[in-house]
Design a protein around this motif. Structure first.
Motif, PDB file in Angstrom:
ATOM      1  N   ALA A 428      41.512  -9.667  42.096  1.00  0.00           N
ATOM      2  CA  ALA A 428      42.599  -9.842  43.060  1.00  0.00           C
ATOM      3  C   ALA A 428      42.938 -11.317  43.236  1.00  0.00           C
ATOM      4  N   ARG A 429      41.878 -12.132  43.263  1.00  0.00           N
ATOM      5  CA  ARG A 429      42.109 -13.567  43.451  1.00  0.00           C
ATOM      6  C   ARG A 429      42.800 -14.173  42.225  1.00  0.00           C
ATOM      7  N   ALA A 430      42.385 -13.698  41.051  1.00  0.00           N
ATOM      8  CA  ALA A 430      43.005 -14.193  39.814  1.00  0.00           C
ATOM      9  C   ALA A 430      44.487 -13.851  39.812  1.00  0.00           C
ATOM     10  N   ALA A 431      44.802 -12.697  40.392  1.00  0.00           N
ATOM     11  CA  ALA A 431      46.202 -12.260  40.449  1.00  0.00           C
ATOM     12  C   ALA A 431      46.913 -12.835  41.679  1.00  0.00           C
ATOM     13  N   LYS A 432      46.207 -13.681  42.410  1.00  0.00           N
ATOM     14  CA  LYS A 432      46.723 -14.277  43.653  1.00  0.00           C
ATOM     15  C   LYS A 432      47.177 -13.218  44.654  1.00  0.00           C
ATOM     16  N   ASN A 433      46.483 -12.113  44.599  1.00  0.00           N
ATOM     17  CA  ASN A 433      46.752 -11.054  45.572  1.00  0.00           C
ATOM     18  C   ASN A 433      45.849 -11.301  46.782  1.00  0.00           C
ATOM     19  N   TRP A 434      46.265 -12.244  47.636  1.00  0.00           N
ATOM     20  CA  TRP A 434      45.378 -12.718  48.712  1.00  0.00           C
ATOM     21  C   TRP A 434      45.068 -11.644  49.731  1.00  0.00           C
ATOM     22  N   ALA A 435      46.016 -10.811  50.027  1.00  0.00           N
ATOM     23  CA  ALA A 435      45.774  -9.766  51.030  1.00  0.00           C
ATOM     24  C   ALA A 435      44.647  -8.850  50.576  1.00  0.00           C
ATOM     25  N   GLU A 436      44.720  -8.460  49.297  1.00  0.00           N
ATOM     26  CA  GLU A 436      43.677  -7.585  48.753  1.00  0.00           C
ATOM     27  C   GLU A 436      42.326  -8.329  48.702  1.00  0.00           C
ATOM     28  N   ALA A 437      42.356  -9.593  48.296  1.00  0.00           N
ATOM     29  CA  ALA A 437      41.129 -10.391  48.228  1.00  0.00           C
ATOM     30  C   ALA A 437      40.476 -10.494  49.603  1.00  0.00           C
ATOM     31  N   ASP A 438      41.283 -10.700  50.616  1.00  0.00           N
ATOM     32  CA  ASP A 438      40.736 -10.816  51.966  1.00  0.00           C
ATOM     33  C   ASP A 438      40.179  -9.490  52.458  1.00  0.00           C
ATOM     34  N   ARG A 439      40.897  -8.399  52.074  1.00  0.00           N
ATOM     35  CA  ARG A 439      40.413  -7.080  52.484  1.00  0.00           C
ATOM     36  C   ARG A 439      39.044  -6.822  51.857  1.00  0.00           C
ATOM     37  N   LEU A 440      38.899  -7.172  50.591  1.00  0.00           N
ATOM     38  CA  LEU A 440      37.626  -6.952  49.900  1.00  0.00           C
ATOM     39  C   LEU A 440      36.528  -7.862  50.462  1.00  0.00           C
ATOM     40  N   ARG A 441      36.932  -9.069  50.849  1.00  0.00           N
ATOM     41  CA  ARG A 441      35.942  -9.956  51.476  1.00  0.00           C
ATOM     42  C   ARG A 441      35.429  -9.329  52.760  1.00  0.00           C
ATOM     43  N   ASP A 442      36.375  -8.772  53.539  1.00  0.00           N
ATOM     44  CA  ASP A 442      35.963  -8.133  54.792  1.00  0.00           C
ATOM     45  C   ASP A 442      34.985  -6.994  54.534  1.00  0.00           C
ATOM     46  N   SER A 443      35.248  -6.245  53.481  1.00  0.00           N
ATOM     47  CA  SER A 443      34.350  -5.106  53.247  1.00  0.00           C
ATOM     48  C   SER A 443      32.971  -5.596  52.816  1.00  0.00           C
ATOM     49  N   LEU A 444      32.913  -6.702  52.097  1.00  0.00           N
ATOM     50  CA  LEU A 444      31.599  -7.278  51.756  1.00  0.00           C
ATOM     51  C   LEU A 444      30.878  -7.759  53.012  1.00  0.00           C
ATOM     52  N   VAL A 445      31.634  -8.401  53.885  1.00  0.00           N
ATOM     53  CA  VAL A 445      31.046  -8.883  55.135  1.00  0.00           C
ATOM     54  C   VAL A 445      30.513  -7.701  55.940  1.00  0.00           C
ATOM     55  N   ASN A 446      31.274  -6.618  55.932  1.00  0.00           N
ATOM     56  CA  ASN A 446      30.824  -5.427  56.657  1.00  0.00           C
ATOM     57  C   ASN A 446      29.539  -4.857  56.073  1.00  0.00           C
ATOM     58  N   LEU A 447      29.321  -5.106  54.791  1.00  0.00           N
ATOM     59  CA  LEU A 447      28.084  -4.650  54.166  1.00  0.00           C
ATOM     60  C   LEU A 447      26.926  -5.625  54.428  1.00  0.00           C
ATOM     61  N   GLY A 448      27.223  -6.679  55.174  1.00  0.00           N
ATOM     62  CA  GLY A 448      26.164  -7.606  55.554  1.00  0.00           C
ATOM     63  C   GLY A 448      26.050  -8.829  54.672  1.00  0.00           C
ATOM     64  N   TRP A 449      27.051  -9.066  53.825  1.00  0.00           N
ATOM     65  CA  TRP A 449      26.986 -10.226  52.932  1.00  0.00           C
ATOM     66  C   TRP A 449      27.660 -11.447  53.536  1.00  0.00           C
ATOM     67  N   ILE A 450      27.151 -12.608  53.147  1.00  0.00           N
ATOM     68  CA  ILE A 450      27.858 -13.854  53.409  1.00  0.00           C
ATOM     69  C   ILE A 450      28.619 -14.142  52.126  1.00  0.00           C
ATOM     70  N   VAL A 451      29.914 -14.370  52.263  1.00  0.00           N
ATOM     71  CA  VAL A 451      30.758 -14.485  51.075  1.00  0.00           C
ATOM     72  C   VAL A 451      31.260 -15.923  50.910  1.00  0.00           C
ATOM     73  N   GLU A 452      31.065 -16.452  49.722  1.00  0.00           N
ATOM     74  CA  GLU A 452      31.561 -17.797  49.427  1.00  0.00           C
ATOM     75  C   GLU A 452      32.281 -17.782  48.095  1.00  0.00           C
ATOM     76  N   ASP A 453      33.359 -18.570  48.018  1.00  0.00           N
ATOM     77  CA  ASP A 453      34.042 -18.739  46.737  1.00  0.00           C
ATOM     78  C   ASP A 453      33.442 -19.935  46.022  1.00  0.00           C
ATOM     79  N   SER A 454      33.324 -19.819  44.744  1.00  0.00           N
ATOM     80  CA  SER A 454      32.853 -20.967  43.970  1.00  0.00           C
ATOM     81  C   SER A 454      33.685 -21.064  42.706  1.00  0.00           C
ATOM     82  N   SER A 455      33.423 -22.091  41.928  1.00  0.00           N
ATOM     83  CA  SER A 455      34.196 -22.276  40.703  1.00  0.00           C
ATOM     84  C   SER A 455      34.002 -21.092  39.754  1.00  0.00           C
ATOM     85  N   SER A 456      32.873 -20.409  39.904  1.00  0.00           N
ATOM     86  CA  SER A 456      32.625 -19.269  39.012  1.00  0.00           C
ATOM     87  C   SER A 456      32.963 -17.943  39.691  1.00  0.00           C
ATOM     88  N   GLY A 457      33.693 -17.997  40.801  1.00  0.00           N
ATOM     89  CA  GLY A 457      34.105 -16.763  41.455  1.00  0.00           C
ATOM     90  C   GLY A 457      33.357 -16.494  42.745  1.00  0.00           C
TER      91      GLY A 457
END
Length: 462
Positions: A428-457
């Motif tokens: 989603a991020r590669a496609a610059k689909n930010w809304a979808e990327a943010d939604r997926l980030r939220d779902s990871l956070v809901n699973l208890g993850w800390i989410v960070e972007d890095s140069s490798s994704g």
RNA sequence: GGCGGCGUGGCCGAGCGGUUAGGCAGGGGCCUGCAAAGCCCCGUACUCCGGUUCGAAUCCGGACGCCGCCUCCA
């Protein structure tokens, strides 16, 4: 060689070694009649740090710490729970080692049990009785403190000024209120050992003399313990050794108390927290960091706020480990600096840390230097000086490891579902689909993850 | 009563005559799609009163407050 405050001489002086390159140290251990509390946690951490630091510097450390497995409290608890003294002792000794393991305190070289040294204690006491240094009374055998010229040296007081105290008990027919029980005669139903002066059990102060001298030998280097053991426990150990003609510990070191809202943590005040409970709900490294950030002789305030403070500081250390992919150190093995740390900055850091630690184990200054270096390493990496930064980060890791604090760069096992979401988010991020990327980030956070972007994704961790 | 220790910025906690420790929290900035992480910048504290000194959180004297040991205690 490290310089340490000597409680007997009231000054910081070099720790003199009986044999070059070898350190013999004795630390008074727990009486196993309950769960270990924060005070136990502090003294074990402090002396574990000293042991590790000496080992890191190439010394061979013979570290003896006892388990007191017979005493009045154990007997009382056994009676209350209608079980055996041995059962109580075994149960709480197991709890003790579980907690030590969790908090990363390495096993002593030897951990003698009082009940295994009763015969030696009996022999010692017989010798005292023969010379009238000890005398039997109805309920036991007592040590005559007047027979040791400088009794009170550790307390920093002469016997007569101690005597002026308002809290001395005169209940028994002792020659002096300060005379202490070497042996307690058994009452019916109590565990006992045979002795020429009557069946019974040893008093607390005798075991440490016999075990320390027995395992480490005359004139061993260093005797450690909590400040509350200085008098009368250590005073009484010392008195016995002197009376028996054995050179005793050449250096005495005591750690400060754990405080709760300005008062000493103690059972009688009921303000203690069990170490076992703490370790169940927090990162065990937080308490080590908290202990390291204050001087071992100062009181430390332990509260949910100070523990949480340490946990947050730990996050910054761990993020260094993630960024530089540092190995996790400081497990059961000891770090040893066999050669200088590579890199100019690393060498300077190691030198500073060594200076601080060798000056009466000044861990707060050492930790401050390590945190400064942490900022420096990150800064260098931000500037693109990756090789320099890497060497410095590795030095930080090594030095924290030498203090028994592991930096952890791994964020935990990633399950298939989470990994799939990570992949989708990167797409989603590669496609610059930010809304979808943010939604997926939220779902990871809901699973208890800390989410960070890095140069490798997307990178996730717990 | 004797002996010992301590009072530091919002919090924790170093310091032991001159150099604004360090961490956490907070504010601003850089970076980032937005975040997160990271980096940079910012808070000028030392219980009070005297004294010594060119200069004191640091030394001396006093006051106040707190704590510990003198009893089992890590």
């Amino acid at each position: 060689m490290i310089r340490l405050f000597d409680s007997l001489k009231s000054e910081v002086r070099p720790l003199a070694l009986r044999e070059p390159g070898q350190v013999s140290m004795y630390v008074c251990g727990p009486t196993v009649y309950g769960l270990p509390h924060m005070g136990h946690g502090r003294f074990t951490l402090v002396w574990d740090v000293l042991r590790r630091w000496l080992t890191f510097q190439g010394y061979e450390v013979d570290f003896v710490s006892n388990i007191t497995d017979i005493d009045d409290k154990i007997i009382n608890l056994a009676a209350a729970e209608q079980t055996t003294e041995a059962g109580i002792a075994q149960r709480y000794e197991q709890e003790w080692w579980n907690a030590m393991n969790k908090i990363g305190v390495a096993k002593p070289t030897h951990s003698p049990h009082a009940t295994h040294y009763v015969a030696e204690m009996v022999t010692l006491i017989e010798g005292f009785i023969a010379e009238d240094i000890a005398y039997p009374l109805g309920d036991g055998v007592y040590f005559d403190t007047s027979r040791v010229a400088d009794y009170g040296a550790l307390a920093g007081q002469a016997l007569d000024s101690l005597r002026a105290g308002a809290r001395v008990e005169m209940v028994e027919e002792k020659r002096s209120p300060f005379d202490f029980a070497l042996w307690k005669k058994a009452k019916p139903g109590e565990p006992s050992w045979p002795a020429s002066f009557g069946e019974g059990r040893p008093g607390w102060h005798t075991e440490c003399v016999v075990m320390s001298l027995g395992l480490l030998g005359d004139g061993f280097d260093l005797h450690c313990g909590g400040l509350d053991l200085k008098f009368p426990h250590h005073e009484n150990e010392r008195a016995q050794a002197i009376a028996a003609g054995h050179p005793f510990a050449q250096h005495w070191a005591h750690n400060g108390f754990v405080m709760v809202e300005g008062e000493k943590m103690s059972k009688s005040l009921g303000n203690f927290t069990s170490l076992t409970d703490l370790l169940e709900r927090t990162d065990a490294r937080a308490y080590r960091l908290l202990v390291l950030r204050s001087h071992y002789r100062s009181p430390i305030e332990v509260s949910p706020a100070t523990i949480e403070d340490a946990e947050r500081a730990l996050e910054r250390l761990d993020s260094l480990a993630r960024r530089f992919e540092l190995d996790q150190l400081a497990g059961d093995t000891f770090a040893t600096a066999t050669q200088p740390l590579p890199g100019e900055l690393a060498g300077e850091l190691a030198q500073r840390v060594t200076e601080f630690l060798d000056d009466d184990l000044n861990t707060p200054l050492a930790v401050a230097a390590l945190f400064e270096a942490l900022s420096q390493a990150n800064g260098l990496a931000d500037e693109g000086k990756t090789a320099e930064a890497q060497l410095l980060a590795e030095a930080i890791n090594t030095l924290f490891g030498a203090l028994g604090l592991a930096l952890i760069g791994q964020g935990g096992e990633i399950d298939g579902e989470s990994a799939a979401i990570v992949r989708l988010r990167d797409e989603a991020r590669a496609a610059k689909n930010w809304a979808e990327a943010d939604r997926l980030r939220d779902s990871l956070v809901n699973l208890g993850w800390i989410v960070e972007d890095s140069s490798s994704g997307t990178v996730i961790r717990h």
